[in-house]
Motif scaffolding. Sequence first.
Motif, short mmCIF file in Angstrom:
data_model
loop_
_atom_site.label_atom_id
_atom_site.label_comp_id
_atom_site.label_asym_id
_atom_site.label_seq_id
_atom_site.Cartn_x
_atom_site.Cartn_y
_atom_site.Cartn_z
N ARG A 138 1.73 8.15 -0.53
CA ARG A 138 0.50 8.92 -0.29
C ARG A 138 -0.36 8.25 0.77
O ARG A 138 -0.99 8.91 1.60
CB ARG A 138 -0.28 9.05 -1.61
N LEU A 139 -0.40 6.93 0.74
CA LEU A 139 -1.14 6.16 1.74
C LEU A 139 -0.13 5.58 2.73
O LEU A 139 0.70 4.75 2.37
CB LEU A 139 -1.93 5.02 1.07
N SER A 165 1.61 3.53 -3.59
CA SER A 165 0.94 4.84 -3.65
C SER A 165 1.95 5.97 -3.57
O SER A 165 1.57 7.13 -3.32
CB SER A 165 -0.07 4.96 -2.51
N ASP A 166 3.24 5.63 -3.71
CA ASP A 166 4.32 6.62 -3.60
C ASP A 166 4.28 7.38 -2.29
O ASP A 166 4.54 8.58 -2.21
CB ASP A 166 4.25 7.62 -4.77
N VAL A 185 0.83 -1.21 0.00
CA VAL A 185 0.00 0.00 0.00
C VAL A 185 0.86 1.25 0.00
O VAL A 185 0.61 2.20 -0.75
CB VAL A 185 -0.97 0.00 1.20
N THR A 186 1.89 1.27 0.86
CA THR A 186 2.72 2.48 0.95
C THR A 186 3.58 2.65 -0.30
O THR A 186 3.68 3.75 -0.85
CB THR A 186 3.60 2.42 2.20
N GLU A 234 -9.71 3.58 -2.14
CA GLU A 234 -8.41 4.05 -2.62
C GLU A 234 -7.66 2.91 -3.30
O GLU A 234 -7.73 1.75 -2.88
CB GLU A 234 -7.57 4.59 -1.46
N GLN A 235 -6.92 3.27 -4.35
CA GLN A 235 -6.18 2.27 -5.10
C GLN A 235 -4.66 2.48 -4.95
O GLN A 235 -4.19 3.58 -4.65
CB GLN A 235 -6.55 2.33 -6.58
N PHE A 236 -3.94 1.40 -5.14
CA PHE A 236 -2.48 1.45 -5.18
C PHE A 236 -2.00 0.48 -6.26
O PHE A 236 -2.75 -0.41 -6.68
CB PHE A 236 -1.87 1.08 -3.82
#
Length: 283
Positions: free
Chosen positions: A139-140, A136-137, A132-133, A176-178
Motif C-alpha cells: 500500500r505504501l 503495508s502489503d 515500509v513496502t 501512516e503505520q506499517f
Amino acid sequence: MWGRRRRETGGDGVGEQRRHIGGAERRARLALRHRLAGAWRAADPEEVAGSLVALHGTDPATVYLAVGARLAEAGRTVPELDRALYGDRTLVRMHGMRHTVFVLPTELAAVVHASTGLPIAAKARAGLVKDVTAGSDGRLTEAWLAEVEASALAALARRGQATVNELTGDEPRLREQFIYGAGRSYESAQTVSSRLMRVLGVEGRVVRGRPLGSWTSTQFRWAVAPPHPELPVAEAQRELLHRWLTACGPASEADLKWWTGWKVTEVRRALGAVGAEAVTLDG
C-alpha cells in the motif's frame, strides 16, 4: 600500537628503532590533549570537542558532563553548550561512528559523514524502503515514501526546527503505520515518521536540534542539517584517523576499528595514508 610518525634512528644513523611510550607519558599525553589538566582546561565547548575529535552524545547528559570536566569555567557549561549547539551552531549533534550519535565541530561533519556514515546510511535506507513496502502489503510504495519525505523536509525547512508531532501536522501522511517483523516475536506497528527521521539523520540530511525540556531530555526537535561538501571516502578516513591518533594515540588496530566502525582493511589503509608509526608500550 600506532602513533603519529616520528622517525628515530640508531646510533649509527641506519634503520629505524621503534619508539617506546611509557605509562607516565601516556597519562600525561591524555591529561593535556583531553584538556583535563588544570592549566590546559578549555575556554569553550568548541575547544573541548575539537580536542577530543567528537563527544559521545547518545545520552544528552554525557555531552554536558564531558564538557564540564574540561572547561576552565565549569559553571558555564550549560549556557555555553546551548549557545554552540543551538545558537551559533558551531557544534552539531549527528550520527557518526558505529551508528552512534556524537557532538562534533560543524566543520568536521563532512569528514565524519564521508568516512563512516555512507555505508550505514545506504543500509538504513534500504531497510526503510523494504520494511515500509512489505509491512503495508504494498500500500505504501517507494515512490509514495519519496513524496512524503520531500514534503516533510520542506516543512522542516520552513519551520527551522520542529518536533515530529509538528511535522506530522504539516504532513499527515507521516502518521501512516506499517508492520515491522510480521509473524516474528518482535512484530510491532511502526510509524513512517519515526523510521524516516532516523534514516534522514543517518544520511546527514537532518540533525537533532533543541531538546524538549531541560538539557537532560532525550526528546529532541529536528532541523535541516547544515550543508557540507561531499568528500572522497579515503580522504575523509585519513583525516578522521589523523585527528583521533593525535587526540587519543597510541592505539591498537582493534581500538581504531572499534571507534570508527570500519573494516580492518580500511583502518590499515588509513594508517598507511597518515604515515602512522608503530610504537611499544609498557605492559
